[in-house]
Motif scaffolding. Structure first.
Motif, PDB file in Angstrom:
ATOM      1  N   UNK A 143       0.891  -1.077  -0.106  1.00 14.49           N
ATOM      2  CA  UNK A 143      -0.148  -0.166   0.140  1.00 14.49           C
ATOM      3  C   UNK A 143       0.879   1.346  -0.048  1.00 14.49           C
ATOM      4  N   UNK A 144       1.882   1.230   0.707  1.00 14.08           N
ATOM      5  CA  UNK A 144       2.603   2.330   0.880  1.00 14.08           C
ATOM      6  C   UNK A 144       3.573   2.697  -0.485  1.00 14.08           C
ATOM      7  N   UNK A 145       3.662   1.723  -1.053  1.00  6.09           N
ATOM      8  CA  UNK A 145       4.360   1.802  -2.578  1.00  6.09           C
ATOM      9  C   UNK A 145       3.460   2.219  -3.397  1.00  6.09           C
ATOM     10  N   UNK A 146       2.090   1.770  -3.461  1.00 10.37           N
ATOM     11  CA  UNK A 146       1.016   2.195  -4.289  1.00 10.37           C
ATOM     12  C   UNK A 146       0.781   3.752  -4.325  1.00 10.37           C
ATOM     13  N   UNK A 147       0.821   3.921  -2.708  1.00  2.00           N
ATOM     14  CA  UNK A 147       0.320   5.364  -2.485  1.00  2.00           C
ATOM     15  C   UNK A 147       1.521   6.297  -3.048  1.00  2.00           C
ATOM     16  N   UNK A 148       2.600   5.863  -3.165  1.00  2.00           N
ATOM     17  CA  UNK A 148       3.844   6.733  -3.394  1.00  2.00           C
ATOM     18  C   UNK A 148       3.780   6.848  -4.888  1.00  2.00           C
ATOM     19  N   UNK A 149       3.452   5.925  -5.717  1.00  2.00           N
ATOM     20  CA  UNK A 149       3.475   5.856  -7.208  1.00  2.00           C
ATOM     21  C   UNK A 149       2.089   6.823  -7.552  1.00  2.00           C
ATOM     22  N   UNK A 150       0.946   6.517  -6.778  1.00  2.00           N
ATOM     23  CA  UNK A 150      -0.102   7.237  -7.250  1.00  2.00           C
ATOM     24  C   UNK A 150      -0.073   8.537  -7.131  1.00  2.00           C
TER      25      UNK A 150
END
Length: 195
Positions: free
Chosen positions: A73-80
Motif C-alpha cells: 500500500x505504501x508503494x502504491x500510494x507513493x506511485x499514485x
C-alpha cells in the motif's frame, strides 16, 4: 458384367467409384485452398509468438487495495501520488482542480479507486508498447471525463467536519503532506514483525 464393360468402353464400377471419390476430394481440397488456411495458420502463429514474447504490461495490471500488505500500500500510494502530481496535475490541471478541490479525497476509498483506475488506464493508453492514438483518444474522451464526474459526485456530499485542515506546527498540512504521513505510517507498519 455389362456388355459395355466387357467391350472395354465402360470402366469397371470400382474404378468409376474411385474416380468419383477422387474428384470429390479434389473439389474439397480446392475449397480448402481457397480459404488460404496456410496463410491464416501463419498469421495465428505470429499472434501466438507475439503474446508469448510480450513483456509484462507496464501498467502493473489491476491494483487491489484491499489485498495489499501495508508495504505494498505504501508503494502504491507513493506511485499514485507521484503520478497525480506529475501527470494529472502537470498535464491536466483543469481536471485535477475540478476533481480534487476537497483536501480529503485520499480519505474516500471510492475516490482512491477511481484515481487508481485513471492512473492504470493512463499507463495502458500512453506507455504500453502496443498503445496507439486510439487508446490515447479514448482515455482523453472517456476515462478522464468519467473519473472527473465520479469524483466530483462522491466529494460533493462530503461533510464539513471531514475536511478540516490537518494542523502541523501552526499551519495547515497539504494533501501531499497528509499522504506522505500516511505512507510513512504504512511503511512503519510493514516494518513491524508480522507486518
Amino acid at each position: 458384367m455389362s456388355e459395355a464393360s466387357r467391350n472395354g468402353t465402360e470402366p469397371p464400377k470400382d474404378i468409376a467409384a474411385m474416380f468419383k471419390r477422387t474428384r470429390d476430394l479434389s473439389d474439397r481440397i480446392g475449397a480448402l485452398e481457397e480459404q488460404k488456411l496456410g496463410d491464416r495458420l501463419a498469421e495465428l502463429a505470429l499472434v501466438v509468438q507475439k503474446l508469448a514474447d510480450k513483456p509484462e504490461s507496464q501498467s502493473g495490471g489491476v491494483w487491489n487495495w484491499s489485498g495489499m500488505t501495508p508495504g505494498q500500500q505504501a508503494s502504491a500510494w507513493e506511485y499514485l501520488l507521484a503520478w497525480m502530481e506529475t501527470i494529472l496535475k502537470g498535464r491536466f490541471p483543469s481536471s485535477y482542480e475540478e476533481m480534487l478541490r476537497a483536501g480529503c479525497w485520499h480519505e474516500h476509498p471510492d475516490v482512491v479507486e477511481e484515481l487508481t483506475s485513471l492512473c492504470t488506464t493512463w499507463l495502458w493508453s500512453y506507455q504500453d508498447k502496443e498503445a496507439g492514438p486510439l487508446r490515447t483518444a479514448e482515455w482523453l474522451d472517456r476515462w478522464l471525463p468519467a473519473c472527473v464526474r465520479h469524483v466530483k459526485l462522491i466529494l460533493e456530499n462530503c461533510s464539513p467536519q471531514h475536511t478540516p485542515p490537518l494542523q502541523r506546527h501552526d499551519r495547515a498540512m497539504t494533501q501531499v503532506e497528509a499522504l506522505q504521513q500516511r505512507i510513512a505510517a504504512l511503511k512503519a507498519q510493514a516494518a513491524q514483525p508480522g507486518g
